[in-house]
Enzyme design. Structure first.
Site, PDB file in Angstrom:
ATOM      1  N   VAL A 139      70.128  84.806 -10.536  1.00  0.00           N
ATOM      2  CA  VAL A 139      70.595  85.282  -9.243  1.00  0.00           C
ATOM      3  C   VAL A 139      72.076  84.983  -9.116  1.00  0.00           C
ATOM      4  O   VAL A 139      72.522  83.851  -9.329  1.00  0.00           O
ATOM      5  CB  VAL A 139      69.808  84.618  -8.094  1.00  0.00           C
ATOM      6  CG1 VAL A 139      70.288  85.184  -6.753  1.00  0.00           C
ATOM      7  CG2 VAL A 139      68.314  84.842  -8.257  1.00  0.00           C
ATOM      8  N   LYS A 140      72.850  86.018  -8.792  1.00  0.00           N
ATOM      9  CA  LYS A 140      74.299  85.868  -8.658  1.00  0.00           C
ATOM     10  C   LYS A 140      74.659  85.417  -7.251  1.00  0.00           C
ATOM     11  O   LYS A 140      74.237  86.018  -6.262  1.00  0.00           O
ATOM     12  CB  LYS A 140      75.008  87.184  -8.971  1.00  0.00           C
ATOM     13  CG  LYS A 140      75.002  87.551 -10.436  1.00  0.00           C
ATOM     14  CD  LYS A 140      75.576  88.940 -10.676  1.00  0.00           C
ATOM     15  CE  LYS A 140      77.061  88.970 -10.561  1.00  0.00           C
ATOM     16  NZ  LYS A 140      77.614  90.308 -10.934  1.00  0.00           N
TER      17      LYS A 140
END
Length: 381
Positions: A139-140
């Site tokens: 997840v960025k």
């Protein structure tokens, strides 16, 4: 058959991730071929990439038409985004397994509205993590102050994280410390740390674009040798800044604290070179790849840059070469009148604005697309 340039780059210790995703390459065998032939070991996605994919064809029309009613444009985007990222994760899963979780990751980004809210970032990251439901999704999270706090919580919770929009050494230091603190927390609680992964996405070419613009303005006011001295600094700051980040990485992931974590199976938080396409046509088109090659790094390449390196890229260990020269370059830029801190602060602000603009364009495009398909969408949250 001689080894391909992309394979040489991989063998030098740099993972090649593709900075692009769309449903067509996921389904027609193109991505599988690139994984096999181009030494690709991961992928990054963001709303800008998806916006282009949605605007340029009809690959998503059937899913949009069949989606449950009552969804907002953003919820529809999350529906198709998580499907694509899940499919990409499955294609990279053999690499993830073969490297014991060291590679084979696909990134998915939280929305821009949570960039300055750690609690909201954590909640949204968990939702995306659970929706994709693959061990090799990352997840960025934006590299803001609040983002660093969210990284600490997410890593402690066992979520893989890609910290994006890093421009400054101070921001890089914060996210390294957040990662290490979270691993310490998990280790102290007796929880496993050997299957948690993180990368720190340090942006490169945008730094030169902004500093070059400021150097040009200073040069326009200078004369003679002073003007030439200022202009000679153009195109040198981004690589120097990134090399300094790599040196920080090497320093932080060494010593007794790190060795204790490594003994429990911890992975380093690799630097990922982002924004590596060359913006200035006067510069070599693969300069931001060639000059940052070395072990424990990732370079996420847009398709055009990947093709350019395949054609004429040169592999050599460069990321830790001439560190003194890199420091000297940054000092000379400061002495010329350009504040690196002011530049990196501005680039973070601009990056977040660009992220929000891409999101808004994406939502508008989805609303238009669904209208063409004869269905209405709920108001975006």
């Amino acid at each position: 058959m001689p080894q391909s340039r992309l394979q040489q780059l991989h063998d030098a210790g740099q993972s090649l991730w593709l900075d692009y995703i769309d449903r067509t390459i996921l389904r027609n065998g193109e991505l599988a071929r690139r994984i096999r032939d181009d030494a690709l070991t991961g992928m990054t996605s963001n709303p800008t990439i998806f916006e282009k994919a949605l605007a340029e064809g009809h690959a998503y029309d059937s899913q949009l038409a069949a989606a449950p009613s009552g969804l907002s444009a953003w919820e529809l985007f999350e529906l198709i985004e998580t499907d694509d990222v899940r499919a990409a994760c499955d294609l990279f899963r053999p690499i993830h397994e073969a490297t014991d979780g060291g590679d084979g990751y696909v990134s998915i980004e939280v929305s821009p509205g949570v960039a300055n809210d750690a609690q909201a970032t954590v909640a949204e990251a968990h939702r995306l993590w659970e929706a994709v439901d693959r061990p090799n999704v990352m997840v960025k999270v934006p590299g803001t102050l609040e983002g660093a706090a969210a990284v600490r919580r997410l890593i402690a919770d066992g979520v893989n994280v890609n910290i994006t929009l890093l421009f400054s050494i101070d921001a890089h230091r914060r996210v390294i410390d957040a990662y290490l603190d979270a691993l310490d927390e998990r280790a102290a609680a007796g929880r496993p740390i050997d299957r948690i992964a993180s990368v720190a996405s340090f942006f490169v070419s945008r730094v030169d674009s902004e500093i070059d613009k400021r150097l040009d303005a200073l040069a326009a006011k200078a004369e003679g040798g002073e003007r030439e001295r200022i202009l000679a600094l153009r195109g040198r700051s981004a690589i120097a800044n990134a090399k300094t980040a790599y040196q920080l990485f090497r320093e932080r992931f060494a010593g007794p604290r790190w060795e204790a974590l490594r003994a429990r199976g911890a992975n380093v938080q690799r630097p990922l070179w982002a924004s590596t396409s060359t913006k200035n046509p006067q510069y070599r088109d693969v300069m931001y790849v060639e000059q940052l090659i070395g072990p424990d790094t990732v370079n996420t390449l847009p398709p055009a840059t990947l093709e350019a390196f395949r054609d004429h890229g040169v592999t050599a260990r460069t990321v830790d070469a001439d560190l003194e020269g890199a420091r000297r370059t940054l000092a000379e830029v400061e002495a010329a009148g350009v504040s690196l801190r002011a530049v990196t602060d501005q680039l973070l602000v601009d990056g977040l604005k660009s992220f929000q603009k891409s999101f808004d364009t994406l939502v508008s495009g989805l609303e238009r697309k669904t209208g063409e398909l004869g269905r209405a969408v709920a108001q975006t949250r």
